[in-house]
Design a protein around this motif. Sequence first.
Motif, PDB file in Angstrom:
ATOM      1  N   ALA A   1       0.858  -1.189   0.000  1.00  0.00           N
ATOM      2  CA  ALA A   1       0.000   0.000   0.000  1.00  0.00           C
ATOM      3  C   ALA A   1       0.886   1.229   0.000  1.00  0.00           C
ATOM      4  N   ASN A   2       0.765   2.026  -1.042  1.00  0.00           N
ATOM      5  CA  ASN A   2       1.530   3.255  -1.160  1.00  0.00           C
ATOM      6  C   ASN A   2       1.124   4.221  -0.042  1.00  0.00           C
ATOM      7  N   GLU A   3       2.042   5.073   0.294  1.00  0.00           N
ATOM      8  CA  GLU A   3       1.763   6.054   1.344  1.00  0.00           C
ATOM      9  C   GLU A   3       0.627   6.986   0.916  1.00  0.00           C
TER      10      GLU A   3
ATOM     11  N   ALA B   1      -0.063  -1.175 -10.954  1.00  0.00           N
ATOM     12  CA  ALA B   1       1.308  -0.884 -11.362  1.00  0.00           C
ATOM     13  C   ALA B   1       1.576   0.601 -11.179  1.00  0.00           C
ATOM     14  N   CYS B   2       2.508   0.915 -10.285  1.00  0.00           N
ATOM     15  CA  CYS B   2       2.869   2.312 -10.040  1.00  0.00           C
ATOM     16  C   CYS B   2       3.877   2.764 -11.086  1.00  0.00           C
ATOM     17  N   GLU B   3       3.825   4.057 -11.400  1.00  0.00           N
ATOM     18  CA  GLU B   3       4.773   4.633 -12.358  1.00  0.00           C
ATOM     19  C   GLU B   3       6.205   4.525 -11.850  1.00  0.00           C
ATOM     20  N   GLU B   4       6.374   4.292 -10.531  1.00  0.00           N
ATOM     21  CA  GLU B   4       7.723   4.188  -9.974  1.00  0.00           C
ATOM     22  C   GLU B   4       8.331   2.803 -10.147  1.00  0.00           C
TER      23      GLU B   4
HETATM   24 MO   LIG Z   1       2.128   5.702  -8.204  1.00  0.00          MO
END
Ligand SMILES: [Mo]
Length: 252
Positions: A78-80, A131-134
């Motif tokens: 889970a992204n911040e 899918a995150c851009e990072e």
């Molecule tokens: Mo992201």
Amino acid sequence: MKSITRRKLITTGLAATAGISALAVADKLASRFGLIPPDHGGLYGPGETLTYAAQRMLTTHAPAREFPRSMISKAPFANEVAPPSEEFKRYQANGFRDWRLVVDGMVEHPLSLSLADLRSLAVRNQITEVACEEGWSYVAEWIGTPLHEVLKEAGPLPQVRYIAYFSIDRNWWDSIDMADALHPQTFLTWGMNDGDLPVGFGGPLRMRVPRQLGYKSVKFITRITATDSMKHFGKGLGSPEPEFGYAWYAGI
Ligand SMILES: [Mo]
Ligand SMILES: Nc1nc2c(c(=O)[nH]1)N[C@H]1C(S)=C(S)[C@@H](COP(=O)(O)O)O[C@H]1N2
């Protein structure tokens, strides 16, 4: 990374087939089919139009990849997120019983739906990847109500071209075109991996747009708006991301 390679392949392939420059292809497709994304005209304008037009020509009805249950990530990341506001905490303290999804804008029947209302409209599931851009990604089962089921109730007017959606902390918002809004895998998601959608992952309600990068899957959704133009939302680019160099259309 895989997605970027695929996107490059699609766009390069299209230009090569036509035997003319990529930009000429973009312009031609865009003007012929009205495939101009809201963030066109910025620094990345022509390139974004090319990607968007090429993908829309080839993938309008294509599904995002679905995975077998055995591929569900054991430890999804889970992204911040921004710390919850007092307003959010009040909803949370009450088990989100008072959470409402407002549907407004260019619709015949504006709506205000509870989570229970959404569940009673339709329940669907999909096992897809965020899918995150990072560069990181995970696979989860998402359970929710397809956006098109909600739109069917609201009755978008014929001129509607975009659905904009807003999180409770108004600085996170985004928009998608009707091809993605009506796509069977675009969900208003309230469940994950057989339970309620955890707050860290956007609970109680998250827009899941599995055909685009993670940032289009906005968490904590309280409002969706049907519109014929994104000009009057934020800086008029369709979402905040283009202000930071990310594309409004982030197909994967
Ligand atoms: Mo992201
Ligand atoms: N409201 C809200 N939605 C959001 C974000 C956020 O910070 N706030 N981050 C976005 C980004 S950049 C990504 S990659 C995904 C991350 O999803 P995850 O936390 O389920 O991994 O959520 C998106 N949705």
